[in-house]
Design a protein around this motif. Sequence first.
Motif, PDB file in Angstrom:
ATOM      1  N   ILE A 103       0.773  -0.860  -0.288  1.00 41.68           N
ATOM      2  CA  ILE A 103      -0.179   0.453   0.289  1.00 41.68           C
ATOM      3  C   ILE A 103       0.746   1.489  -0.118  1.00 41.68           C
ATOM      4  CG2 ILE A 103      -1.636   1.483   0.983  1.00 41.68           C
ATOM      5  CD1 ILE A 103      -2.748  -1.441   0.543  1.00 41.68           C
ATOM      6  N   LYS A 104       0.181   1.580  -0.796  1.00 40.04           N
ATOM      7  CA  LYS A 104       1.141   3.448  -1.151  1.00 40.04           C
ATOM      8  C   LYS A 104      -0.160   4.522  -0.904  1.00 40.04           C
ATOM      9  CE  LYS A 104       4.974   1.656  -3.498  1.00 40.04           C
ATOM     10  NZ  LYS A 104       5.652   2.144  -4.748  1.00 40.04           N
ATOM     11  N   VAL A 105       0.401   5.321   0.073  1.00 37.16           N
ATOM     12  CA  VAL A 105      -0.584   6.955   0.393  1.00 37.16           C
ATOM     13  C   VAL A 105       0.578   8.165  -0.010  1.00 37.16           C
ATOM     14  CG1 VAL A 105      -1.407   8.227   2.134  1.00 37.16           C
ATOM     15  CG2 VAL A 105      -1.448   5.609   1.604  1.00 37.16           C
ATOM     16  N   PHE A 106       0.437   8.730  -0.940  1.00 35.31           N
ATOM     17  CA  PHE A 106      -0.182   9.633  -1.176  1.00 35.31           C
ATOM     18  C   PHE A 106      -0.752  10.654  -1.333  1.00 35.31           C
ATOM     19  CE2 PHE A 106       1.727   6.644  -4.640  1.00 35.31           C
ATOM     20  CZ  PHE A 106       3.021   6.669  -4.422  1.00 35.31           C
ATOM     21  N   GLU A 107       0.235  12.371  -1.670  1.00 36.61           N
ATOM     22  CA  GLU A 107      -0.096  13.177  -1.682  1.00 36.61           C
ATOM     23  C   GLU A 107       0.136  14.057  -2.707  1.00 36.61           C
ATOM     24  OE1 GLU A 107      -1.435  17.273   1.688  1.00 36.61           O
ATOM     25  OE2 GLU A 107       0.386  16.181   1.915  1.00 36.61           O
ATOM     26  N   SER A 108      -0.618  14.685  -3.274  1.00 38.18           N
ATOM     27  CA  SER A 108      -1.013  15.645  -4.188  1.00 38.18           C
ATOM     28  C   SER A 108      -0.331  17.153  -4.191  1.00 38.18           C
ATOM     29  CB  SER A 108      -1.637  15.701  -5.257  1.00 38.18           C
ATOM     30  OG  SER A 108      -3.006  16.823  -4.578  1.00 38.18           O
ATOM     31  N   ARG A 109       0.690  18.095  -4.690  1.00 36.76           N
ATOM     32  CA  ARG A 109       0.858  18.662  -4.259  1.00 36.76           C
ATOM     33  C   ARG A 109      -0.472  19.631  -4.298  1.00 36.76           C
ATOM     34  NH1 ARG A 109       4.637  22.339  -3.815  1.00 36.76           N
ATOM     35  NH2 ARG A 109       6.351  21.068  -4.872  1.00 36.76           N
ATOM     36  N   SER A 110      -1.624  19.466  -4.944  1.00 34.71           N
ATOM     37  CA  SER A 110      -3.260  19.944  -4.837  1.00 34.71           C
ATOM     38  C   SER A 110      -3.868  19.897  -3.455  1.00 34.71           C
ATOM     39  CB  SER A 110      -3.710  20.133  -6.100  1.00 34.71           C
ATOM     40  OG  SER A 110      -4.491  18.176  -6.144  1.00 34.71           O
ATOM     41  N   GLY A 111      -3.290  19.024  -2.841  1.00 39.45           N
ATOM     42  CA  GLY A 111      -3.735  18.608  -1.771  1.00 39.45           C
ATOM     43  C   GLY A 111      -4.770  17.292  -1.076  1.00 39.45           C
ATOM     44  N   LYS A 112      -4.224  16.992  -2.511  1.00 37.25           N
ATOM     45  CA  LYS A 112      -5.213  14.895  -2.942  1.00 37.25           C
ATOM     46  C   LYS A 112      -4.749  14.654  -2.138  1.00 37.25           C
ATOM     47  CE  LYS A 112      -9.086  16.677  -5.576  1.00 37.25           C
ATOM     48  NZ  LYS A 112     -10.255  17.503  -5.136  1.00 37.25           N
ATOM     49  N   PHE A 113      -6.062  12.997  -1.893  1.00 37.17           N
ATOM     50  CA  PHE A 113      -4.800  11.545  -0.946  1.00 37.17           C
ATOM     51  C   PHE A 113      -5.054  10.826  -1.973  1.00 37.17           C
ATOM     52  CE2 PHE A 113      -5.531  14.719   2.211  1.00 37.17           C
ATOM     53  CZ  PHE A 113      -3.941  14.608   3.216  1.00 37.17           C
ATOM     54  N   LEU A 114      -4.137   9.935  -2.942  1.00 34.29           N
ATOM     55  CA  LEU A 114      -4.324   8.876  -3.702  1.00 34.29           C
ATOM     56  C   LEU A 114      -3.699   7.500  -3.238  1.00 34.29           C
ATOM     57  CD1 LEU A 114      -3.391   8.717  -6.744  1.00 34.29           C
ATOM     58  CD2 LEU A 114      -2.288   7.568  -6.175  1.00 34.29           C
TER      59      LEU A 114
ATOM     60  N   ILE B 190      -9.370   0.119   1.699  1.00 37.70           N
ATOM     61  CA  ILE B 190      -8.409  -0.435   1.917  1.00 37.70           C
ATOM     62  C   ILE B 190      -9.354  -2.142   2.701  1.00 37.70           C
ATOM     63  CG2 ILE B 190      -6.386  -0.214   0.918  1.00 37.70           C
ATOM     64  CD1 ILE B 190      -4.897  -0.375   3.767  1.00 37.70           C
ATOM     65  N   GLY B 191     -10.170  -1.924   2.901  1.00 38.93           N
ATOM     66  CA  GLY B 191     -10.784  -2.900   3.699  1.00 38.93           C
ATOM     67  C   GLY B 191     -10.237  -3.069   4.702  1.00 38.93           C
ATOM     68  N   TYR B 192     -10.630  -3.735   5.986  1.00 36.73           N
ATOM     69  CA  TYR B 192     -11.236  -4.010   7.670  1.00 36.73           C
ATOM     70  C   TYR B 192     -10.473  -5.452   8.202  1.00 36.73           C
ATOM     71  CZ  TYR B 192     -14.104  -0.276   6.216  1.00 36.73           C
ATOM     72  OH  TYR B 192     -14.615   0.581   6.037  1.00 36.73           O
ATOM     73  N   GLU B 193      -9.362  -6.119   7.157  1.00 34.62           N
ATOM     74  CA  GLU B 193      -8.478  -7.142   7.919  1.00 34.62           C
ATOM     75  C   GLU B 193      -7.404  -6.865   8.859  1.00 34.62           C
ATOM     76  OE1 GLU B 193      -7.419  -9.804   4.721  1.00 34.62           O
ATOM     77  OE2 GLU B 193      -8.178  -8.764   3.424  1.00 34.62           O
ATOM     78  N   SER B 194      -7.177  -7.187   9.805  1.00 31.55           N
ATOM     79  CA  SER B 194      -6.299  -6.689  10.703  1.00 31.55           C
ATOM     80  C   SER B 194      -4.827  -5.885   9.726  1.00 31.55           C
ATOM     81  CB  SER B 194      -5.912  -7.925  11.355  1.00 31.55           C
ATOM     82  OG  SER B 194      -5.141  -9.170  10.652  1.00 31.55           O
ATOM     83  N   TRP B 195      -4.170  -6.506   8.887  1.00 29.62           N
ATOM     84  CA  TRP B 195      -3.632  -6.180   8.794  1.00 29.62           C
ATOM     85  C   TRP B 195      -3.887  -4.345   7.689  1.00 29.62           C
ATOM     86  CZ3 TRP B 195      -3.543  -3.928   3.392  1.00 29.62           C
ATOM     87  CH2 TRP B 195      -4.605  -4.501   3.033  1.00 29.62           C
ATOM     88  N   ALA B 196      -5.153  -4.528   7.465  1.00 30.53           N
ATOM     89  CA  ALA B 196      -5.427  -2.932   6.826  1.00 30.53           C
ATOM     90  C   ALA B 196      -5.487  -2.202   7.673  1.00 30.53           C
ATOM     91  CB  ALA B 196      -6.908  -3.175   5.890  1.00 30.53           C
ATOM     92  N   LYS B 197      -6.316  -2.230   9.388  1.00 31.63           N
ATOM     93  CA  LYS B 197      -6.285  -1.333  10.319  1.00 31.63           C
ATOM     94  C   LYS B 197      -5.514  -0.981  10.395  1.00 31.63           C
ATOM     95  CE  LYS B 197     -10.881  -3.362  11.780  1.00 31.63           C
ATOM     96  NZ  LYS B 197     -11.915  -4.278  12.571  1.00 31.63           N
ATOM     97  N   ASP B 198      -4.018  -2.360  10.861  1.00 32.51           N
ATOM     98  CA  ASP B 198      -2.245  -1.278  11.498  1.00 32.51           C
ATOM     99  C   ASP B 198      -2.440  -0.610  10.414  1.00 32.51           C
ATOM    100  OD1 ASP B 198      -0.105  -2.045  12.718  1.00 32.51           O
ATOM    101  OD2 ASP B 198       0.421  -2.861  11.083  1.00 32.51           O
ATOM    102  N   VAL B 199      -2.671  -0.576   9.117  1.00 37.42           N
ATOM    103  CA  VAL B 199      -2.212   0.048   8.243  1.00 37.42           C
ATOM    104  C   VAL B 199      -2.956   1.739   8.808  1.00 37.42           C
ATOM    105  CG1 VAL B 199      -2.441   1.034   6.430  1.00 37.42           C
ATOM    106  CG2 VAL B 199      -1.501  -1.109   5.770  1.00 37.42           C
TER     107      VAL B 199
END
Length: 101
Positions: free
Chosen positions: A47-58, A80-89
Amino acid sequence: MSKLEELRRQAAFSKHRVFNPDGADYLFEGRLLFQHKADTGDKSVLIKVFESRSGKFLIEDQIQNRVHLFSDFPSIFGCIGYESWAKDVYRQLGIEEFNKI
């Protein structure tokens, strides 16, 4: 300091291209705020979380081969769901939701 502010402070702006399996790819200038890779048995989570210069999150979700786009950070919860790894993220991102009973 919030977790989002901490992530922003640690990430530099650069150009990114994210593959979009549902259409045109995303090309933007922004920050890679967070990466998560872990083995969950039969699948490897990336999983990768980005923030654009315009303030959007991808969110690039290589498990479901999907890209999620949000205009605010808390809305990421659940994408990304609700499995244990997702909740950890979500926890590592400082986004936690609870049902209080």
